[in-house]
Design a protein around this motif. Structure first.
Motif, PDB file in Angstrom:
ATOM      1  N   THR A  67       0.646  -1.268   0.026  1.00  0.00           N
ATOM      2  CA  THR A  67       0.025   0.154   0.126  1.00  0.00           C
ATOM      3  C   THR A  67       0.820   1.260   0.020  1.00  0.00           C
ATOM      4  O   THR A  67       0.345   2.229  -0.536  1.00  0.00           O
ATOM      5  CB  THR A  67      -1.046   0.103   0.996  1.00  0.00           C
ATOM      6  OG1 THR A  67      -0.322  -0.068   2.513  1.00  0.00           O
ATOM      7  CG2 THR A  67      -2.036  -1.203   1.146  1.00  0.00           C
ATOM      8  N   SER A  68       2.033   1.324   0.384  1.00  0.00           N
ATOM      9  CA  SER A  68       2.906   2.412   0.463  1.00  0.00           C
ATOM     10  C   SER A  68       3.286   2.593  -0.957  1.00  0.00           C
ATOM     11  O   SER A  68       3.510   3.814  -1.442  1.00  0.00           O
ATOM     12  CB  SER A  68       4.222   2.179   1.335  1.00  0.00           C
ATOM     13  OG  SER A  68       5.109   3.107   1.151  1.00  0.00           O
ATOM     14  N   GLU A  69       3.659   1.673  -1.511  1.00  0.00           N
ATOM     15  CA  GLU A  69       4.069   1.609  -3.078  1.00  0.00           C
ATOM     16  C   GLU A  69       3.105   2.088  -3.917  1.00  0.00           C
ATOM     17  O   GLU A  69       3.327   2.810  -4.987  1.00  0.00           O
ATOM     18  CB  GLU A  69       4.599   0.339  -3.591  1.00  0.00           C
ATOM     19  CG  GLU A  69       6.018  -0.208  -3.124  1.00  0.00           C
ATOM     20  CD  GLU A  69       6.408  -1.556  -3.518  1.00  0.00           C
ATOM     21  OE1 GLU A  69       5.589  -2.144  -4.330  1.00  0.00           O
ATOM     22  OE2 GLU A  69       7.714  -1.900  -3.230  1.00  0.00           O
ATOM     23  N   ARG A  95       0.593   1.763  10.882  1.00  0.00           N
ATOM     24  CA  ARG A  95       0.151   0.969  11.665  1.00  0.00           C
ATOM     25  C   ARG A  95      -0.445   1.215  12.862  1.00  0.00           C
ATOM     26  O   ARG A  95      -0.484   2.302  13.146  1.00  0.00           O
ATOM     27  CB  ARG A  95       1.737  -0.092  12.584  1.00  0.00           C
ATOM     28  CG  ARG A  95       2.501  -0.966  11.349  1.00  0.00           C
ATOM     29  CD  ARG A  95       3.583  -1.284  12.022  1.00  0.00           C
ATOM     30  NE  ARG A  95       4.593  -2.021  11.364  1.00  0.00           N
ATOM     31  CZ  ARG A  95       4.409  -3.274  10.957  1.00  0.00           C
ATOM     32  NH1 ARG A  95       3.574  -4.004  11.212  1.00  0.00           N
ATOM     33  NH2 ARG A  95       5.405  -3.926  10.116  1.00  0.00           N
ATOM     34  N   ASP A  96      -1.383   0.123  13.557  1.00  0.00           N
ATOM     35  CA  ASP A  96      -2.102   0.613  14.392  1.00  0.00           C
ATOM     36  C   ASP A  96      -2.052  -0.154  15.875  1.00  0.00           C
ATOM     37  O   ASP A  96      -2.666  -1.172  16.225  1.00  0.00           O
ATOM     38  CB  ASP A  96      -3.737   0.633  14.094  1.00  0.00           C
ATOM     39  CG  ASP A  96      -4.425   1.501  15.106  1.00  0.00           C
ATOM     40  OD1 ASP A  96      -4.300   1.865  15.975  1.00  0.00           O
ATOM     41  OD2 ASP A  96      -6.107   1.142  14.939  1.00  0.00           O
ATOM     42  N   MET A 124      -4.484  -4.276  12.237  1.00  0.00           N
ATOM     43  CA  MET A 124      -5.142  -3.250  11.428  1.00  0.00           C
ATOM     44  C   MET A 124      -4.064  -2.442  10.844  1.00  0.00           C
ATOM     45  O   MET A 124      -2.997  -1.899  11.494  1.00  0.00           O
ATOM     46  CB  MET A 124      -6.186  -2.516  12.138  1.00  0.00           C
ATOM     47  CG  MET A 124      -7.283  -3.350  12.673  1.00  0.00           C
ATOM     48  SD  MET A 124      -8.839  -2.058  12.716  1.00  0.00           S
ATOM     49  CE  MET A 124      -8.325  -1.004  13.934  1.00  0.00           C
ATOM     50  N   VAL A 125      -4.022  -2.023   9.368  1.00  0.00           N
ATOM     51  CA  VAL A 125      -3.437  -1.164   8.863  1.00  0.00           C
ATOM     52  C   VAL A 125      -4.285   0.157   8.429  1.00  0.00           C
ATOM     53  O   VAL A 125      -5.235  -0.160   7.895  1.00  0.00           O
ATOM     54  CB  VAL A 125      -2.938  -1.639   7.436  1.00  0.00           C
ATOM     55  CG1 VAL A 125      -1.798  -0.632   6.882  1.00  0.00           C
ATOM     56  CG2 VAL A 125      -1.782  -2.820   7.980  1.00  0.00           C
ATOM     57  N   VAL A 173      -7.522  -1.554   6.533  1.00  0.00           N
ATOM     58  CA  VAL A 173      -7.336  -2.951   6.316  1.00  0.00           C
ATOM     59  C   VAL A 173      -7.290  -3.799   7.665  1.00  0.00           C
ATOM     60  O   VAL A 173      -6.397  -3.408   8.493  1.00  0.00           O
ATOM     61  CB  VAL A 173      -6.077  -3.245   5.541  1.00  0.00           C
ATOM     62  CG1 VAL A 173      -5.981  -4.798   5.055  1.00  0.00           C
ATOM     63  CG2 VAL A 173      -6.194  -2.361   4.149  1.00  0.00           C
ATOM     64  N   ARG A 174      -8.233  -4.803   7.910  1.00  0.00           N
ATOM     65  CA  ARG A 174      -8.189  -5.533   9.103  1.00  0.00           C
ATOM     66  C   ARG A 174      -7.542  -7.019   8.674  1.00  0.00           C
ATOM     67  O   ARG A 174      -8.044  -7.658   7.456  1.00  0.00           O
ATOM     68  CB  ARG A 174      -9.538  -5.503   9.467  1.00  0.00           C
ATOM     69  CG  ARG A 174      -9.587  -6.633  10.842  1.00  0.00           C
ATOM     70  CD  ARG A 174     -10.989  -6.518  11.254  1.00  0.00           C
ATOM     71  NE  ARG A 174     -11.690  -5.542  11.553  1.00  0.00           N
ATOM     72  CZ  ARG A 174     -11.391  -4.829  12.817  1.00  0.00           C
ATOM     73  NH1 ARG A 174     -10.921  -5.190  13.718  1.00  0.00           N
ATOM     74  NH2 ARG A 174     -12.145  -3.543  12.963  1.00  0.00           N
TER      75      ARG A 174
END
Length: 259
Positions: free
Chosen positions: A130-132, A139-140, A150-151, A205-206
């Motif tokens: 997801t960074s790319e 992060r959480d 989770m993100v 995102v879980r």
């Protein structure tokens, strides 16, 4: 620029914003010092990745400088809108088609190569992917457990389209994440869910470890109850042997003789 994580994140946020943002607003969103944000914005401006706009001041003072990302391709948002509209009127079928499209994209994408052997590995893959793609993930840790993580996606290149076609846009992204995780060995081990717009500018995102791969809970230690003792008082006031509930008669007789 590609080697600078702070600048990639600023650019992703600006691409997902509906209007120009100034350095103060970007500092608040990212948690960086405003001077650091201005430095990165100057670099992005020199590289023609963002543009500056003069904005009205808040109260008295000089006008503010707002920043907006330069579109990478002409008509990209409009093209995505047209494609989304072609998936039909049924939201469920649109979502299923979008997830399938995302999987097809993930199968062809030269993406992350990181074996997934644990929930932590799955998080690393999602963070990198997801960074790319420009989602500025975070992060959480506060929400993490041994079974789930989770993100937080703080930016989205197609955020405005996702507001009206979330089942399509988010479905494609969900299918992409699923496919990349499975390519790295997570098939049947990690369940992935994508929750759009849990906040106005935030998606989540879980990741959940499936039950078959969770650590078994330790078996409870059996508790052995001690036999209850009932003292008896002789009619003469003297002591007699205590009686054990459910005790062997021979043992009770021996105990009485000792007393």
């Amino acid at each position: 620029m590609s080697d600078s994580w702070p600048r990639r994140r600023l650019l992703a946020i600006l691409r997902g914003a509906s209007e120009p943002l100034d350095a103060q607003e970007l500092a608040r969103i990212t948690g960086q010092h405003v001077t650091t944000v201005r430095f990165h914005l100057d670099v992005l401006t020199r590289e023609s990745l963002v543009r500056q706009f003069q904005q009205p001041p808040r109260g008295r003072g000089r006008p503010r400088i707002g920043y907006s990302a330069v579109q990478r391709s002409v008509g990209y948002q409009e093209l995505a809108q047209v494609l989304a509209d072609q998936l039909g009127p049924d939201p469920r079928r649109r979502s299923e088609a979008a997830i399938a499209a995302g999987r097809a994209w993930g199968a062809k994408l030269d993406a992350v190569d990181h074996p997934v052997e644990s929930l932590e590995d799955a998080k690393d893959v999602v963070m990198t992917l997801t960074s790319e793609l420009g989602f500025a993930p975070e992060r959480d840790p506060a929400s993490e457990t041994p079974e789930q993580a989770m993100v937080r996606l703080t930016a989205c290149p197609l955020r405005e389209l996702a507001r009206t076609h979330s089942e399509v846009v988010c479905g494609v992204h969900l299918g992409l994440i699923k496919e990349v995780l499975e390519r790295n060995g997570a098939r049947g081990e990690i369940n992935v869910r994508l929750h759009p717009f849990v906040e106005p500018e935030l998606c989540v995102v879980r990741l959940e470890l499936l039950a078959a791969h969770r650590e078994p809970e330790p078996a409870p230690v059996p508790v052995v109850a001690e036999p209850a003792v009932e003292p008896m008082i002789a009619p003469s006031g003297g002591r007699v042997a205590p009686q054990l509930r459910n005790a062997d008669p021979n043992i009770a007789k021996q105990s009485a003789q000792q007393w």
